[in-house]
Design a protein around this motif. Structure first.
Motif, mmCIF file in Angstrom:
data_model
loop_
_atom_site.group_PDB
_atom_site.id
_atom_site.type_symbol
_atom_site.label_atom_id
_atom_site.label_comp_id
_atom_site.label_asym_id
_atom_site.label_seq_id
_atom_site.Cartn_x
_atom_site.Cartn_y
_atom_site.Cartn_z
ATOM 1 N N MET A 265 138.226 85.276 47.338
ATOM 2 C CA MET A 265 138.117 86.080 46.117
ATOM 3 C C MET A 265 138.140 85.180 44.880
ATOM 4 N N THR A 266 137.572 85.678 43.819
ATOM 5 C CA THR A 266 137.604 85.009 42.527
ATOM 6 C C THR A 266 138.907 85.402 41.844
ATOM 7 N N LYS A 267 139.654 84.407 41.403
ATOM 8 C CA LYS A 267 140.941 84.679 40.753
ATOM 9 C C LYS A 267 140.846 84.601 39.233
ATOM 10 N N LYS A 268 139.905 83.785 38.739
ATOM 11 C CA LYS A 268 139.716 83.659 37.290
ATOM 12 C C LYS A 268 138.641 84.653 36.888
ATOM 13 N N LEU A 269 139.083 85.803 36.433
ATOM 14 C CA LEU A 269 138.159 86.896 36.144
ATOM 15 C C LEU A 269 137.942 87.092 34.654
ATOM 16 N N ASN B 272 149.340 95.083 30.652
ATOM 17 C CA ASN B 272 150.180 94.640 31.775
ATOM 18 C C ASN B 272 149.347 94.147 32.959
ATOM 19 N N ASN B 273 148.048 93.953 32.745
ATOM 20 C CA ASN B 273 147.118 93.507 33.788
ATOM 21 C C ASN B 273 147.006 94.500 34.946
ATOM 22 N N GLU B 274 147.210 95.779 34.626
ATOM 23 C CA GLU B 274 147.039 96.846 35.620
ATOM 24 C C GLU B 274 145.598 97.336 35.534
ATOM 25 N N LEU B 275 144.989 97.539 36.688
ATOM 26 C CA LEU B 275 143.590 97.959 36.752
ATOM 27 C C LEU B 275 143.433 99.392 36.244
ATOM 28 N N MET B 276 142.551 99.562 35.264
ATOM 29 C CA MET B 276 142.285 100.875 34.668
ATOM 30 C C MET B 276 140.923 101.421 35.095
ATOM 31 N N GLY B 277 139.985 100.510 35.387
ATOM 32 C CA GLY B 277 138.637 100.919 35.740
ATOM 33 C C GLY B 277 137.728 99.716 35.872
ATOM 34 N N ILE B 278 136.434 99.996 35.936
ATOM 35 C CA ILE B 278 135.413 98.936 35.985
ATOM 36 C C ILE B 278 134.297 99.355 35.053
ATOM 37 N N ILE B 279 133.770 98.387 34.321
ATOM 38 C CA ILE B 279 132.599 98.659 33.482
ATOM 39 C C ILE B 279 131.471 97.754 33.965
ATOM 40 N N ASN C 138 128.750 99.714 53.702
ATOM 41 C CA ASN C 138 128.939 101.169 53.732
ATOM 42 C C ASN C 138 129.126 101.800 52.365
ATOM 43 N N SER C 139 129.615 101.035 51.391
ATOM 44 C CA SER C 139 129.911 101.627 50.082
ATOM 45 C C SER C 139 128.810 101.402 49.055
ATOM 46 N N LYS C 140 127.958 100.432 49.296
ATOM 47 C CA LYS C 140 126.901 100.066 48.352
ATOM 48 C C LYS C 140 127.459 99.557 47.018
ATOM 49 N N ARG C 141 128.672 99.041 47.028
ATOM 50 C CA ARG C 141 129.292 98.453 45.834
ATOM 51 C C ARG C 141 128.920 96.968 45.757
ATOM 52 N N ARG C 142 129.025 96.423 44.557
ATOM 53 C CA ARG C 142 128.715 94.992 44.367
ATOM 54 C C ARG C 142 129.975 94.150 44.314
ATOM 55 N N ARG C 143 131.099 94.795 44.022
ATOM 56 C CA ARG C 143 132.356 94.060 43.883
ATOM 57 C C ARG C 143 133.527 94.985 44.178
ATOM 58 N N PHE C 144 134.626 94.403 44.631
ATOM 59 C CA PHE C 144 135.868 95.145 44.835
ATOM 60 C C PHE C 144 137.008 94.370 44.182
ATOM 61 N N PRO C 145 137.797 95.026 43.345
ATOM 62 C CA PRO C 145 138.989 94.380 42.808
ATOM 63 C C PRO C 145 140.074 94.314 43.883
ATOM 64 N N ILE C 146 140.942 93.318 43.762
ATOM 65 C CA ILE C 146 142.097 93.186 44.644
ATOM 66 C C ILE C 146 143.337 93.332 43.775
ATOM 67 N N VAL C 147 144.187 94.260 44.166
ATOM 68 C CA VAL C 147 145.391 94.576 43.398
ATOM 69 C C VAL C 147 146.606 94.334 44.282
ATOM 70 N N ASN D 116 150.859 94.818 44.001
ATOM 71 C CA ASN D 116 151.973 95.374 43.217
ATOM 72 C C ASN D 116 151.499 95.957 41.889
ATOM 73 N N GLY D 117 150.358 96.634 41.921
ATOM 74 C CA GLY D 117 149.833 97.296 40.737
ATOM 75 C C GLY D 117 149.087 96.392 39.772
ATOM 76 N N LYS D 118 149.072 95.085 40.022
ATOM 77 C CA LYS D 118 148.424 94.133 39.108
ATOM 78 C C LYS D 118 147.128 93.604 39.717
ATOM 79 N N LEU D 119 146.144 93.406 38.860
ATOM 80 C CA LEU D 119 144.875 92.828 39.290
ATOM 81 C C LEU D 119 145.093 91.345 39.590
ATOM 82 N N VAL D 120 144.768 90.908 40.810
ATOM 83 C CA VAL D 120 144.952 89.501 41.188
ATOM 84 C C VAL D 120 143.636 88.796 41.479
#
Length: 154
Positions: free
Chosen positions: A27-31, A61-68, A118-127, A129-133
């Motif tokens: 995964m990419t960590k520097k986002l 707080n670096n909590e994932l809210m959504g994707i644009i 199966n999802s046809k997504r281009r990316r998935f965030p990894i969270v 403890n509630g924080k985007l990592v």
């Protein structure tokens, strides 16, 4: 006389089994992330400047809210023209995708590949403890596959 093997020298096995390779290994960590109160125009500039197609939206707080994504921005360009609304007033929070599917960093890369198909997504965030990592993209999974090329996939 002993038995001689005519098999050439073998490469040392790489650490771990290919089936043990995790999403967190690739995964990419520097986002590049966005804020909910940021303007859509700023997002568009950042996407173009960094040659990316979208990114996670996080709070202070670096909590994932959504994707644009580019698609979200394209929709706003179209609607702003149709409704004659200035784009400068559009903020990310009102136009981002809020239903975000995440995956576990401990997931096997091959399972992640299947999830992408199966999802046809281009990316998935990894969270964690509630924080985007981090985030894994289809390209990251392809890199993992190339790294494993030549090994036995089970």
């Amino acid at each position: 006389m002993g038995i001689k093997s005519f098999t050439g020298r073998r490469a040392k096995p790489s650490k771990g089994n290919p089936t043990d390779i995790k999403v967190s290994d690739y995964m990419t960590k520097k986002l590049i992330t966005f804020r909910p109160d940021q303007s859509v125009l700023e997002v568009m500039n950042t996407l173009i400047k960094n040659k990316i197609s979208g990114g996670p939206v996080v709070n202070e707080n670096n909590e994932l809210m959504g994707i644009i994504s580019e698609g979200d921005c394209m929709k706003q360009i179209s609607e702003s023209r149709y409704y004659n609304m200035p784009m400068a007033d559009m903020v990310v929070e009102k136009h981002m995708a809020k239903e975000v599917e995440t995956i576990d960093g401990n997931m096997n890369v091959f399972d992640a590949a299947n999830k992408f198909v199966n999802s046809k997504r281009r990316r998935f965030p990894i969270v964690e403890n509630g924080k985007l990592v981090g985030q894994i993209s289809q390209k990251d999974v392809l890199k993992a596959a190339l790294t494993l090329n030549g090994q036995t996939w089970k």
